[in-house]
Design an enzyme around this catalytic site. Sequence first.
Site, PDB file in Angstrom:
ATOM      1  N   VAL A   1       0.114   9.197  -0.921  1.00 50.78           N
ATOM      2  CA  VAL A   1       0.636  10.483  -0.563  1.00 50.78           C
ATOM      3  C   VAL A   1      -0.570  11.512  -0.953  1.00 50.78           C
ATOM      4  O   VAL A   1      -1.403  11.306  -1.860  1.00 50.78           O
ATOM      5  CB  VAL A   1       1.707  10.594  -1.545  1.00 50.78           C
ATOM      6  CG1 VAL A   1       3.093  10.059  -0.888  1.00 50.78           C
ATOM      7  CG2 VAL A   1       1.675  10.544  -3.113  1.00 50.78           C
TER       8      VAL A   1
ATOM      9  N   HIS B   1      12.421  -1.468   4.233  1.00 43.05           N
ATOM     10  CA  HIS B   1      12.876  -0.477   5.141  1.00 43.05           C
ATOM     11  C   HIS B   1      14.192   0.141   4.844  1.00 43.05           C
ATOM     12  O   HIS B   1      14.157   1.522   5.045  1.00 43.05           O
ATOM     13  CB  HIS B   1      12.915  -1.010   6.435  1.00 43.05           C
ATOM     14  CG  HIS B   1      11.576  -1.176   7.109  1.00 43.05           C
ATOM     15  ND1 HIS B   1      11.215  -0.106   8.007  1.00 43.05           N
ATOM     16  CD2 HIS B   1      10.889  -2.305   7.379  1.00 43.05           C
ATOM     17  CE1 HIS B   1       9.918  -0.784   8.428  1.00 43.05           C
ATOM     18  NE2 HIS B   1       9.601  -1.970   8.018  1.00 43.05           N
TER      19      HIS B   1
ATOM     20  N   HIS C   1       0.890  -1.232   0.053  1.00 41.83           N
ATOM     21  CA  HIS C   1       0.138   0.152   0.025  1.00 41.83           C
ATOM     22  C   HIS C   1       0.891   1.136  -0.100  1.00 41.83           C
ATOM     23  O   HIS C   1       1.974   1.322   0.553  1.00 41.83           O
ATOM     24  CB  HIS C   1      -0.880  -0.027   1.232  1.00 41.83           C
ATOM     25  CG  HIS C   1      -1.608   1.234   1.634  1.00 41.83           C
ATOM     26  ND1 HIS C   1      -1.124   2.021   2.609  1.00 41.83           N
ATOM     27  CD2 HIS C   1      -2.536   2.051   0.922  1.00 41.83           C
ATOM     28  CE1 HIS C   1      -1.643   2.995   2.738  1.00 41.83           C
ATOM     29  NE2 HIS C   1      -2.570   3.350   1.651  1.00 41.83           N
TER      30      HIS C   1
END
Length: 306
Positions: free
Chosen positions: A109, A143, A106
């Site tokens: 913005v 990450h 997902h």
Amino acid sequence: MTAAPSETVRAYLLELQNHLCQNISAEDKTAFHEDKWSSAIGDGRTHILREGNLFEQVGVNFSHIRANALPEAASARHPELTGRPYQAMGVSLVCHALNPYVPTAHMNVRFFVADDPKETWWFGGGFDLTPIYGFEEDAVHWHTQAYEACQPFGEELYPRFKQWCDEYFFLPHRDEQRGVGGLFFDDFKEGGFDQAFALTRSIGDHFLPAYLPIVQRRRETPYGSSQREFQLYRRGRYVEFNLVCDRGTRFGLQSGGRIESILMSLPPKAAWYYDWQPHPGSPEEALLLTFLKPRAWIMPPLTKNG
């Protein structure tokens, strides 16, 4: 806030939607269907890929709402804006893969501006990953890209947005994380408009480098009916979060937005099994007991000497 910055943001969001669709379509070798819409409160376009070679469904939505009264889902955090006219625009994407070893992803913005004496505005968004089966190298890659998206704007942003993401994508009624997180931010205007907009663009632009290598790594992994059943079961949790917990979904429903576009994040198929429990020692148990627990997936340098 003048009209010019809003139009600049709108132009970027439309360009981002095109870029996302072009690259995902090329990966899947399936075209998106475009659905343009307009209403009394705004306009948008929803791009949907269904029953592809790789993805069961991908939705990439752009919307630009212009309305006269801020709904409760937003004004709860900004009571001073209750009843004020506002604009809200954004791009949201959700990918539901066919192969259970390819995680759900997902990205969102968004930009908000109120018609009030202070010309209140902010950016928000982020991206998060929801694996069905956990692979540490995938979470580390995800990450790492999240860190790189934030790093030019301050070393403190990645750990801050990561923690916010872990806290936000949590199902309190299940006492479970939705996935392995990533980035989440809201009400962001630090450094002024240009700086905040640049950060938002960086996060939007880092989604594909974060996700597509994981897709390419996992898409050919063999799977059977038991893995598919677990995928549908975990998708049920995804549905629960979006309908029960997600502020964005509530905002869309309360603002009178287009229902098909608001709910395009939901998977085409999901399942609920009464009191289902994983087999001891299974990969399914490992996901639930250990992999989905918040942790420091990477250790970014916090100082130049770190």
